[in-house]
Design an enzyme around this catalytic site. Structure first.
Site, PDB file in Angstrom:
ATOM      1  N   SER A  58      43.374  35.878  44.820  1.00  0.00           N
ATOM      2  CA  SER A  58      43.102  36.369  43.476  1.00  0.00           C
ATOM      3  C   SER A  58      41.604  36.493  43.227  1.00  0.00           C
ATOM      4  CB  SER A  58      43.719  35.403  42.450  1.00  0.00           C
ATOM      5  OG  SER A  58      43.434  35.855  41.152  1.00  0.00           O
ATOM      6  N   ILE A  77      32.404  34.929  37.440  1.00  0.00           N
ATOM      7  CA  ILE A  77      32.796  36.222  36.889  1.00  0.00           C
ATOM      8  C   ILE A  77      33.231  36.055  35.435  1.00  0.00           C
ATOM      9  CG2 ILE A  77      34.339  38.219  37.203  1.00  0.00           C
ATOM     10  CD1 ILE A  77      32.476  37.716  39.596  1.00  0.00           C
ATOM     11  N   GLY A  78      33.879  34.933  35.173  1.00  0.00           N
ATOM     12  CA  GLY A  78      34.354  34.723  33.803  1.00  0.00           C
ATOM     13  C   GLY A  78      35.587  35.541  33.493  1.00  0.00           C
ATOM     14  N   CYS A  97      40.606  27.675  37.295  1.00  0.00           N
ATOM     15  CA  CYS A  97      39.384  28.452  37.336  1.00  0.00           C
ATOM     16  C   CYS A  97      38.287  27.732  36.567  1.00  0.00           C
ATOM     17  CB  CYS A  97      39.610  29.835  36.749  1.00  0.00           C
ATOM     18  SG  CYS A  97      38.152  30.850  36.884  1.00  0.00           S
ATOM     19  N   ILE A 114      43.274  26.282  47.982  1.00  0.00           N
ATOM     20  CA  ILE A 114      42.583  25.768  46.811  1.00  0.00           C
ATOM     21  C   ILE A 114      41.862  26.894  46.090  1.00  0.00           C
ATOM     22  CG2 ILE A 114      42.155  23.453  47.742  1.00  0.00           C
ATOM     23  CD1 ILE A 114      39.324  24.378  48.526  1.00  0.00           C
ATOM     24  N   ASN A 115      41.578  26.632  44.840  1.00  0.00           N
ATOM     25  CA  ASN A 115      40.638  27.470  44.109  1.00  0.00           C
ATOM     26  C   ASN A 115      39.220  27.058  44.524  1.00  0.00           C
ATOM     27  OD1 ASN A 115      39.503  29.203  42.111  1.00  0.00           O
ATOM     28  ND2 ASN A 115      41.359  28.927  40.906  1.00  0.00           N
ATOM     29  N   GLY A 138      34.459  30.548  50.399  1.00  0.00           N
ATOM     30  CA  GLY A 138      34.041  30.993  51.720  1.00  0.00           C
ATOM     31  C   GLY A 138      34.204  29.905  52.773  1.00  0.00           C
ATOM     32  N   GLY A 185      41.000  29.264  51.365  1.00  0.00           N
ATOM     33  CA  GLY A 185      39.689  28.634  51.294  1.00  0.00           C
ATOM     34  C   GLY A 185      38.948  28.893  52.590  1.00  0.00           C
TER      35      GLY A 185
HETATM   36  C1  FMN Z   1      34.472  36.611  43.275  1.00  0.00           C
HETATM   37  C2  FMN Z   1      35.660  35.704  43.195  1.00  0.00           C
HETATM   38  C3  FMN Z   1      36.532  35.803  42.118  1.00  0.00           C
HETATM   39  C4  FMN Z   1      37.632  34.971  42.023  1.00  0.00           C
HETATM   40  N1  FMN Z   1      38.492  35.106  40.973  1.00  0.00           N
HETATM   41  C5  FMN Z   1      39.617  34.346  40.924  1.00  0.00           C
HETATM   42  C6  FMN Z   1      40.566  34.525  39.901  1.00  0.00           C
HETATM   43  O1  FMN Z   1      40.440  35.383  39.056  1.00  0.00           O
HETATM   44  N2  FMN Z   1      41.670  33.729  39.880  1.00  0.00           N
HETATM   45  C7  FMN Z   1      41.873  32.763  40.838  1.00  0.00           C
HETATM   46  O2  FMN Z   1      42.884  32.075  40.795  1.00  0.00           O
HETATM   47  N3  FMN Z   1      40.984  32.581  41.834  1.00  0.00           N
HETATM   48  C8  FMN Z   1      39.875  33.340  41.896  1.00  0.00           C
HETATM   49  N4  FMN Z   1      38.985  33.157  42.928  1.00  0.00           N
HETATM   50  C9  FMN Z   1      39.253  32.114  43.924  1.00  0.00           C
HETATM   51  C10 FMN Z   1      39.927  32.680  45.162  1.00  0.00           C
HETATM   52  O3  FMN Z   1      41.170  33.260  44.852  1.00  0.00           O
HETATM   53  C11 FMN Z   1      40.135  31.581  46.207  1.00  0.00           C
HETATM   54  O4  FMN Z   1      41.003  30.603  45.691  1.00  0.00           O
HETATM   55  C12 FMN Z   1      38.859  30.896  46.619  1.00  0.00           C
HETATM   56  O5  FMN Z   1      37.782  31.806  46.616  1.00  0.00           O
HETATM   57  C13 FMN Z   1      38.940  30.253  47.990  1.00  0.00           C
HETATM   58  O6  FMN Z   1      39.287  31.163  48.978  1.00  0.00           O
HETATM   59  P1  FMN Z   1      38.196  31.980  49.849  1.00  0.00           P
HETATM   60  O7  FMN Z   1      37.228  30.980  50.356  1.00  0.00           O
HETATM   61  O8  FMN Z   1      38.987  32.651  50.923  1.00  0.00           O
HETATM   62  O9  FMN Z   1      37.563  32.952  48.917  1.00  0.00           O
HETATM   63  C14 FMN Z   1      37.869  33.997  43.026  1.00  0.00           C
HETATM   64  C15 FMN Z   1      36.992  33.893  44.112  1.00  0.00           C
HETATM   65  C16 FMN Z   1      35.896  34.734  44.214  1.00  0.00           C
HETATM   66  C17 FMN Z   1      34.978  34.584  45.385  1.00  0.00           C
END
Ligand code: FMN
Ligand code: FAD
Ligand code: FAD
Ligand code: FMN
Ligand code: FES
Ligand code: FES
Lengths: 284, 336, 336, 284
Positions: C39, C89-90, C148, C211-212, C237, C264
Site C-alpha cells: 500500500s 505523505i500524510g 500509519c 510490517i508498516n 526499504g 518490509g
Molecule cells: C511512500 C510510501 C507510502 C506508503 N503509504 C502507505 C499507506 O498509504 N498505507 C499503508 O498501509 N502503508 C503505506 N506504506 C507502507 C508500505 O505499504 C510498507 O508497509 C512499508 O513501506 C514496508 O515495506 P517496504 O519496505 O517494502 O516498502 C507506504 C510506504 C511508502 C514508502
C-alpha cells in the site's frame, strides 16, 4: 606490529581456475606480513549497503618492487562481497586493513613439515612453504578439494615442496578422496614433526584428529564469520582450551586464525561447551 | 548565537576554518571531546588504540560487563544486513572483577576517558555491579545497559518496561559514587521511548544513551532456519540511523534538560551532526568501527569541520539546534 | 514433505527446474500468486501496469484511502536514508467515493486482484469506509491500515494500542461483507507486536499485514531542521527487513494459524523467501518498486526459482518452514 | 507511450565546465523522447545503500546511429548519487527508466518563443529549440546562473537561437543580474507568444510572474524531490490549479514536470494551501 589501515590500488586481476588473484599495492603491509596473516577489505565504498569487511589470507607479499610493497590475495566467489571484489579492475582503489591475526609459528630447528590446504586454503601455504625451506625444513604438501576446479595453485606449490599430493572427492585430479585419506601415510613416509593446515572447518577437524592420533603437532588456520577482524566485536569465537586447561570462547581474529590443533574443541565449534568459562548454567 | 555561515564549496574542505570548541558534558562528566566508542564495538579500547590515539576522542565506552564471566552465545553470532548487521553476542565477558583488574587498569594507565557499561540479569546484579565500581578510580561515567535484547533470559529486557527500568537505575544509583554520572541506555523497541526516558530520569539517571540495537532476524536460506544461533539479534548500523535520530529528537523535545549520548549508525561527521542538532550532547560510534577501525577519530574530526563550516564556534551551541523556533528571515517571509 | 534438494551451482540458474505451485491464501482469499504490491507504493496499479502485467502477480494493494479527499502533507515528503527512505505523505488521496468510482473500477476492468487499504482518523471513519465497500465488486480483501504514523493527528496511531486496534477491526468487521477477509496492518513501533496481533485476531481480523514503516527522522544539514515537513516519517526499504522478518517470525510463532502478509524491504526472491520461511503466506513489495518499477513481478519470478532450487513443489509447504523441529540428520548427529 | 526500463551502456563521459555530459545507449528510448522528458537512473547496483533513482532531463536523443539509439544527460554534482554518476566510465552499465513526465507542449502554429534556462536547466531546451525552429518558430534564449561556471551549453545553444542573452548574478559573464532582469525587454523586442522555462523553483516563479504580468503563455519545468518518478509514491507534489479552478497537490513526475506557469501556486510550493482539495481543516 600493529596492523595498518590503508588504501591500496589494484595492480593486477587474474583468473586462476575458479579463483581470482588480486595484486594490490599496500605500502608497509608486505614488510609486516608473516605466513598465516590475513587482511580485511572494504566492499563497495562509502555508500555501499555492505558494511562489513571481507577477510582474505595473504597469499603473497612483496615488500620491494616498483610499487613499494604489494600483496596478493586469492578470492573465491561466495556471495555479494566476493562477487564485487572479483569485478574490480586495474587502478581501482580498495580499503585494506592488515596484516591481521596470529600467523603460523615456525619451528626453531629444521623439522619435517606437512602442509595441508583445502580449496583456496592453499593460499597462505605458499609463503609458509618458502619460509620453512629457508629454515631447512622438509616440506610436503597435500592439496585437497571437492573437485579439480576448486584446487588452487597446485602447479606452483610443487616448486616449494618435496612432494605434492592432490586429493579430490570426485577423483577429477589426484587421489580420489579426502586429504585425511592420504595424510596418515605421508606422516609415516616423511616422519612428520609438524602439520600446518588451512581449509574448511571439517577438514581441519579431521586433520587435527589424525595429528592427535599420531602424536604430531598441528597448527590449523580456521575461518569463522568475522564482523570486525580486529578483536573488538566478539562475533568470531570458537571454543579453545587454554594453557590452564580451561575452555574459553576465543576470538579467532586476534587469538587465531591459527590455533594448535589439539586446543580447538572441533566437534563443539558452533556451540558453547557446557564446561566453557562462563557457559550458561542450568536453569539460566 | 552569532554565526557567520561559511557555505561549502571549494573552501569547504576544512581549510582556513576556525577551530571549534568541541567540549561538552554528559551531566557532571565534562569532556573536551564529544565522540565516544559504543559499548560492544570497541572491546576495552586496546585494539582500537592501534589505529588511532584513543585518548584524543571523547572516550571509550567499554563492552557491557556482568558480575561473572560469561561465555556468550553459540555462533553464528552475526549476519550482515542492508547497511547494517545483526549481532547476538550474548554479553560475553570476563566478569566485573577481572574487568576492573585488567581492562580498566589498562585504560586508566593509558589515560583514556572511560565510560563503564554494566549489564545484569536482575536488579540485584546491577546493584552489585555498581557497588563493585564504587571506589574504583578512572571512571568518567557508568552506562547502564538495560536494553540489550541479547541476554539469555528473554523476559528480562528491563528497558522495555518503565518500572523495571527505573528499579535498575535506582539500584545503580543507590550503590554508586554520587560523583559518577549514571547514563541509562535505552532500547528503541518500545511503544513510547519518552515514557521510558522519563521514568529513568525520575529514578535518578543523570543522562540517557540512545539507542541500543533494535530486534531483528535473518533467515539463512541454505539451512532454511534463523541465521543466528540466538534466533533473533540486535540490528545496528546506518540502517537504523533514522530511528535513532528520531528517538534523540523525541527525548530532547520532551526532556530538554536530560543530557543524551546519541548513537545508531553514525558513519561520518555529518551523521554525528544530525544527532547533535536533534539534541545529543555527545555521540558514540559503534558498528561503523568494524568497517573503519579509525572511525571514532575520523568522525570527530569531520564533525569539527562540519560545525565550523556552519559557523559554530562551540559544539554546545549546536546541541538541539534543530528544535529552535523559526529563524528571523523565515518569520519575515511569513509576514510579507 | 518430499523434496529433492537441488543445490545451487551451474544449473541453479533456473534452468530445468520443475514449476512450483505458487498458489496461496490469505484467509479465505485464494490467490494463484503470492507477491503483492504494498500500500502506498503502487498507487492503484495503473502506472505499474506499464512495466509489467499487474494481473500476473498476486495483486495490487491500493494506497490507503480515507473517507474524504485528502491533500496530504506539505513537502518535503521524503528523505533517502541508508538502504531505505523516510516518507511522510500524510495519506493524500481522492476519498473513498472517487476511489471506488475511478481506481477500483479501473482495476476491476483490468482484471487485477485487488486488496483495498483503508485508513481512518476515528473508529467511526473505519466503520464507514467498510460500509462503503460492502457491496462493491472486485475486492479480494480489505487491508486495514491502523498503523500509519503519518496521519495528521499524532495521537491516533491505533496500531500502538491493543484496545484501539481491536476497536477498529471490530468496526470494520461489523460493517463489511463477511466473505471479504480483513487484514489488519500492524506497526513495528510497539513493545510487543504479538500482543497487538492477538488483540486484532480476537477482534475478528482474518489475517495481519506485517510490517508498516517504523518511525524515523532525518535532519537536513543545510536548513539545520528536520528534513521532512512532517518532522518524522516512516522508514521503509531493505534497511528495515531484519525487523520485519523478526515480526513475522514472532507472530507466526505465537499464532501459527493467523495468515500473514509479510513485507518490509523485500528486494529480491531470496528476501521474499525469508518472509515465507518465517511464516508469511504471501508478501508485498513496497519501496523497492521505486528503484525497480517491475520489482513485484521480478521478485515473484525469483521466488519461484528460489523455491524450486530448494526442492519445493508448492509454496504452501515453505510457509513457516524455518520454525520446523530439528531435521532428521541433525537429530542423528546429536545422538552420535 | 509507456516508459521503458532498460540497461544502458555509457558511451561517453565528457566534462562541460562544472557539468558532466553522459551519453548512454538506450534502445527505444530516444524514439519516444520529446523535449522536456526526463529519465531516472539507478545508483550503485544491487547492493547500493542508495535505493532511489536520480532524475535527469533528457538533453539529447539520437534515435539512429551505430548504437541503435542513445541519449545524453547533463549531470551537476549535488550529493552522493550524482557524485557516483560522474565517476562512471565508458562501458559501465546503468539502469534507466524513461522517458518520464509530461513534455513541453509545442505551439501548432509558428510562434515567437523565449526559452529560459537556469544553470543545467538549459539542458532540455536544446531539443526544444530545434523542434520549435522546425515548426517555423522564432527562438530566443536566456541562460542564467549564479556565475559563469554554472551555465551550461551557452556556446552550442546559440546555433539554434535567434538571440542568446546570458545573465550571471556575479557578472562573470553576460549581463549582471537575473534572467528576469532581461526577460521583460526581450518579451517586448520579440513580441513573444510563449515562454518556456527550466531551472530552480525561484527562477520559475519569477519567470511565471513576469509572463503573467505581460499576458504571455508560459510553460515551466519544475524540479521536486522524487522517490519513484513514475507516479506511485506521492512525494513529488506541488499545488497546482486545475481546469476546474480547484487547487490540488499534483504529482510533478507524471502530471509535470512541465506545468503552465499560471497554474502553479508558486509562492505556496512546499506548503498545502488551505483551499487545496482535501487540505487539513481547522482543528484537525
Ligand atoms: C511512500 C510510501 C507510502 C506508503 N503509504 C502507505 C499507506 O498509504 N498505507 C499503508 O498501509 N502503508 C503505506 N506504506 C507502507 C508500505 O505499504 C510498507 O508497509 C512499508 O513501506 C514496508 O515495506 P517496504 O519496505 O517494502 O516498502 C507506504 C510506504 C511508502 C514508502
Ligand atoms: C581468516 C579468514 C581468511 C579467509 N581467507 C580467504 C581467502 O584467502 N580466499 C577466499 O576466497 N576467502 C577467504 N575467506 C572467506 C571469505 O572471507 C568469505 O568468502 C567472504 O567473507 C564471503 O563474503 P561474501 O560477501 O562473498 O559472502 P556473503 O555470504 O554475502 O557474506 C555475508 C557476510 O558473512 C561473512 N562470511 C560469509 N562467509 C564467510 C566465510 N567463509 N568466512 C568468513 N566470513 C564469511 C562475510 O564476511 C559477510 O560479513 C577467509 C575468511 C577468513 C575469516
Ligand atoms: C525532473 C527532474 C529533472 C532533473 N534534471 C537534472 C539535470 O538535467 N541535471 C542535473 O544535474 N540534475 C537534474 N535534476 C536534479 C537531480 O535529480 C538531483 O541533483 C539529484 O537527484 C541529486 O542526487 P544526489 O544523490 O547527488 O543528491 P542527494 O542530496 O544525496 O540526494 C538525496 C535524495 O534527494 C533527491 N534530490 C536531491 N536533490 C534533488 C533535486 N534537486 N531534485 C530532485 N531530487 C533531488 C535525490 O534524488 C535523492 O533521492 C533533475 C531533477 C528532476 C526532478
Ligand atoms: C557487536 C555488537 C555488540 C554490542 N554490544 C553491546 C553491549 O555489550 N552493550 C550495549 O549497551 N550495547 C551493545 N551494542 C549496541 C551498541 O553499543 C549501539 O548502541 C548500537 O549498535 C547502535 O549504534 P551503531 O549503529 O553505531 O552500532 C552492541 C552492538 C554491536 C554491533
Ligand atoms: S571479528 Fe570481531 S572480534 Fe573477531
Ligand atoms: S515521484 Fe513518486 S509520485 Fe512522483
Amino acid at each position: 606490529m600493529a596492523p595498518l589501515q590503508l588504501t591500496g590500488q589494484v595492480l593486477d586481476v587474474r583468473r586462476a581456475g575458479m579463483y581470482t588473484v588480486l595484486s594490490l599495492t599496500a605500502p608497509g603491509l608486505a614488510e609486516r606480513t608473516k605466513p598465516g596473516h590475513f587482511l580485511n577489505i572494504g566492499i563497495g565504498g562509502d555508500e555501499s549497503g555492505l558494511l562489513l569487511r571481507r577477510s582474505f589470507a595473504i597469499y603473497q607479499a612483496q615488500s620491494r618492487g616498483v610499487y613499494g610493497g604489494s600483496v596478493d590475495i586469492v578470492v573465491g566467489v561466495h556471495g555479494k562481497g566476493t562477487q564485487w571484489l572479483v569485478e574490480r579492475r586495474r587502478h581501482d582503489n580498495l580499503s585494506i586493513v592488515g596484516p591481521l591475526g596470529k600467523p603460523f609459528t615456525l619451528p626453531k630447528d629444521p623439522a619435517n613439515c606437512i602442509l595441508v590446504g583445502g580449496g583456496y586454503g592453499t593460499a597462505p601455504l605458499f609463503m609458509l612453504a618458502d619460509q620453512l625451506r629457508e629454515r631447512g625444513c622438509r616440506v610436503d604438501v597435500i592439496a585437497g578439494a571437492a573437485t579439480e576446479e576448486k584446487l588452487f595453485g597446485t602447479l606452483e606449490i610443487k616448486r616449494a615442496a618435496s612432494t605434492l599430493t592432490v586429493t579430490t572427492e570426485d577423483g577429477s585430479m589426484g587421489v580420489q578422496g579426502r586429504v585425511t585419506d592420504v595424510l596418515d601415510d605421508i606422516i609415516t613416509k616423511t616422519s612428520a614433526d609438524v602439520i600446518y593446515a588451512c581449509g574448511p572447518m571439517g577438514m581441519l577437524a579431521a586433520v587435527a584428529n589424525v595429528a592427535a592420533a599420531r602424536g604430531v603437532y598441528a597448527q590449523c588456520s580456521v575461518e569463522e564469520s568475522m564482523a570486525c577482524g580486529i578483536g573488538v566485536c566478539m562475533t568470531c569465537v570458537l571454543p579453545v582450551i587454554g594453557d590452564d586447561g580451561i575452555t574459553r570462547m576465543v576470538r579467532s581474529c586476534v587469538e587465531g586464525p591459527v590455533f594448535r590443533g589439539d586446543r580447538v574443541r572441533w566437534s563443539e565449534v558452533g556451540t558453547v561447551p557446557t564446561d566453557a568459562l562462563g557457559a550458561p548454567t542450568e536453569g539460566h | 548565537m552569532s554565526r557567520a555561515l561559511i557555505t561549502s564549496g571549494p573552501m569547504g574542505s576544512g581549510l582556513n576554518l576556525p577551530a571549534v570548541d568541541m567540549s561538552t558534558s554528559i551531566a557532571s562528566f565534562e569532556t573536551p571531546m564529544p565522540v565516544f566508542t559504543a559499548s560492544g564495538c570497541a572491546a576495552a579500547g586496546k585494539e582500537l588504540d592501534q589505529f588511532f590515539d584513543i585518548t584524543q576522542i571523547g572516550g571509550i565506552v567499554t563492552k557491557s560487563v556482568m558480575l561473572n564471566a560469561r561465555s556468550g552465545r553459540a555462533t553464528p553470532r552475526m549476519a550482515e544486513t542492508p547497511s547494517g548487521m545483526l549481532n547476538s553476542i550474548g554479553l560475553q565477558g570476563p566478569g566485573i572483577d577481572a574487568f576492573i583488574e585488567n581492562d580498566l587498569a589498562w585504560l586508566r594507565q593509558r589515560g583514556a576517558r572511560t565510560v563503564v557499561s554494566i549489564a545484569g540479569g536482575s536488579v540485584e546484579e546491577y546493584g552489585k555491579l555498581a557497588a563493585k565500581l564504587r571506589n574504583v578510580e578512572g571512571i568518567s561515567a557508568i552506562e547502564v545497559n538495560i536494553s540489550c535484547p541479547n541476554v539469555e533470559d528473554r523476559g528480562q529486557v528491563f528497558a522495555c518496561d518503565p518500572n523495571s527500568a527505573s528499579q535498575v537505575i535506582q539500584a545503580v544509583k543507590r550503590n554508586s559514587d554520587t560523583r559518577v554520572p549514571i547514563i541509562a541506555k535505552l532500547s528503541p523497541d518500545v511503544t513510547n521511548i519518552v515514557t521510558i526516558a522519563q521514568s529513568v530520569e525520575r529514578a535518578g539517571a543523570d543522562a540517557v544513551a540512545v539507542i541500543n540495537t533494535t530486534l531483528g532476524m535473518v533467515i539463512n536460506l541454505d539451512t532454511m532456519r534463523p541465521a543466528l544461533a540466538g534466533i533473533t539479534g540486535g540490528l545496528s548500523g546506518p540502517a537504523i540511523r533514522p530511528m535513532a535520530v528520531r528517538c534523540v529528537w523525541q527525548i530532547h523535545q520532551a526532556l530538554p534538560d536530560l543530557p543524551i549520548l546519541g548513537m545508531g549508525g553514525i558513519r561520518n561527521g555529518d551523521d554525528a551532526l544530525q544527532f547533535i542538532f536533534a539534541g545529543a550532547s555527545a555521540v558514540s560510534v559503534g558498528t561503523v568501527t568494524f568497517n573503519d577501525p579509525s572511525a571514532p577519530m575520523r568522525v570527530q574530526n569531520e564533525l569539527e569541520v562540519a560545525l565550523a563550516m556552519r559557523g559554530f564556534t562551540t559544539l554546545r551551541e549546536a546541541i538541539g539546534y534543530a528544535h529552535r523556533g523559526p529563524d528571523l528571515d523565515e518569520v519575515a517571509e511569513e509576514q510579507e
